[in-house]
Design an enzyme around this catalytic site. Sequence first.
Site, PDB file in Angstrom:
ATOM      1  N   LYS A   5       0.847  -1.201   0.000  1.00 42.80           N
ATOM      2  CA  LYS A   5       0.000   0.000   0.000  1.00 42.80           C
ATOM      3  C   LYS A   5       0.882   1.251   0.000  1.00 42.80           C
ATOM      4  O   LYS A   5       0.602   2.215  -0.719  1.00 42.80           O
ATOM      5  CB  LYS A   5      -0.939  -0.020   1.215  1.00 42.80           C
ATOM      6  CG  LYS A   5      -2.011  -1.098   1.092  1.00 42.80           C
ATOM      7  CD  LYS A   5      -2.824  -1.297   2.372  1.00 42.80           C
ATOM      8  CE  LYS A   5      -3.779  -2.484   2.200  1.00 42.80           C
ATOM      9  NZ  LYS A   5      -4.579  -2.793   3.385  1.00 42.80           N
ATOM     10  N   GLN A  56      -4.327  -1.202   9.488  1.00 50.72           N
ATOM     11  CA  GLN A  56      -4.333  -2.568   8.950  1.00 50.72           C
ATOM     12  C   GLN A  56      -4.960  -3.534   9.955  1.00 50.72           C
ATOM     13  O   GLN A  56      -4.628  -3.513  11.140  1.00 50.72           O
ATOM     14  CB  GLN A  56      -2.886  -2.986   8.601  1.00 50.72           C
ATOM     15  CG  GLN A  56      -2.769  -4.321   7.896  1.00 50.72           C
ATOM     16  CD  GLN A  56      -3.377  -4.337   6.486  1.00 50.72           C
ATOM     17  OE1 GLN A  56      -3.522  -3.312   5.843  1.00 50.72           O
ATOM     18  NE2 GLN A  56      -3.742  -5.509   6.011  1.00 50.72           N
ATOM     19  N   ASP A 108     -10.841   2.990   3.823  1.00 47.16           N
ATOM     20  CA  ASP A 108     -11.218   1.568   3.767  1.00 47.16           C
ATOM     21  C   ASP A 108     -12.731   1.401   3.600  1.00 47.16           C
ATOM     22  O   ASP A 108     -13.198   0.311   3.262  1.00 47.16           O
ATOM     23  CB  ASP A 108     -10.839   0.874   5.097  1.00 47.16           C
ATOM     24  CG  ASP A 108      -9.519   0.124   5.008  1.00 47.16           C
ATOM     25  OD1 ASP A 108      -9.209  -0.393   3.925  1.00 47.16           O
ATOM     26  OD2 ASP A 108      -8.820   0.049   6.041  1.00 47.16           O
TER      27      ASP A 108
END
Length: 292
Positions: free
Chosen positions: A53, A97, A120
């Site tokens: 990422k 994460q 997200d």
Amino acid sequence: MAIIIDGKKIAQDIRMEIRDKALELKAKTEIVPGLAVILVGEDPASKIYVGRKEDACKDAGFVSREYRLPADVYESELTDIIGDLNLDNGIHGILVQLPLPGHINPDTIIEAIDPRKDVDGFHPYNIGRLFYGNPYHRACTPMGILELLDRSGVEIEGKEAVIVGRSNIVGKPLALMLLARHATVTVCHTRTKNLAEVTGRAELLISAAGRPEMITGDMVRDGAVVIDVGMNRLGSGKLVGDVAFHEVSEIASYITPVPGGVGPMTIAMLLKNTLNAAHLIATQGCNCSPQR
Ligand code: GUN
């Protein structure tokens, strides 16, 4: 023989488009999209994902800020960092994460993120707005699936879509997104009776069950479009999807491979959401406190 949807190529094209759009945004507004990525602990798979990422951000010309915290970090330290990032003008997206260590409640962490920076698309505010059809951000994997279908010229409207898997990250948000695109949607899971009978009706079959090669040829309708979200590591080290590719590719009209199908799209959509977050904050001209 099915047409193989090349997710790697499509994701690469999107990443280049996003890079160009980020340059345009910078030329117009001086704003460079910024993503903060927070990793707690030492989970090897999470370290790899987070590294990818961060690299993708840098390739797109974004600012990437990294936070690596020890596995025993207090929940309150994490929420303090998120609180600071919510108010930080240089950061437009915040990603923590998952999974988190057991002593940290992921709901508390996700809800601490400003929904406008929740790239997200996991914040209940965004999920609620997805329900109504207009979230700030959508979850990246289901968004990537729709993008793969659109860029492959697959019609969604009016189609009989069957999703195998009901996770908060893929199955459930995908069902809402497909409904918004006027598909007829069925969601299957471990307690579904006669799974093969249900999947056999699907014109559009998406499997996000996390079970290696469980979707076999006899479960698939002739000419179906088959999207495989599974990433299952076998004992031999080989990575396989949820779909028995060789068998099903003889029956389907379109199919995604594993690897190189849905996987690369998730990161491309994270960049898209981060760019949109920068636009959102640029057009609203503010730093935003969490909305409840
Ligand atoms: N862990 C596995 N997938 C994801 C994802 O899409 N976002 C975050 N934050 N963590 C994950």
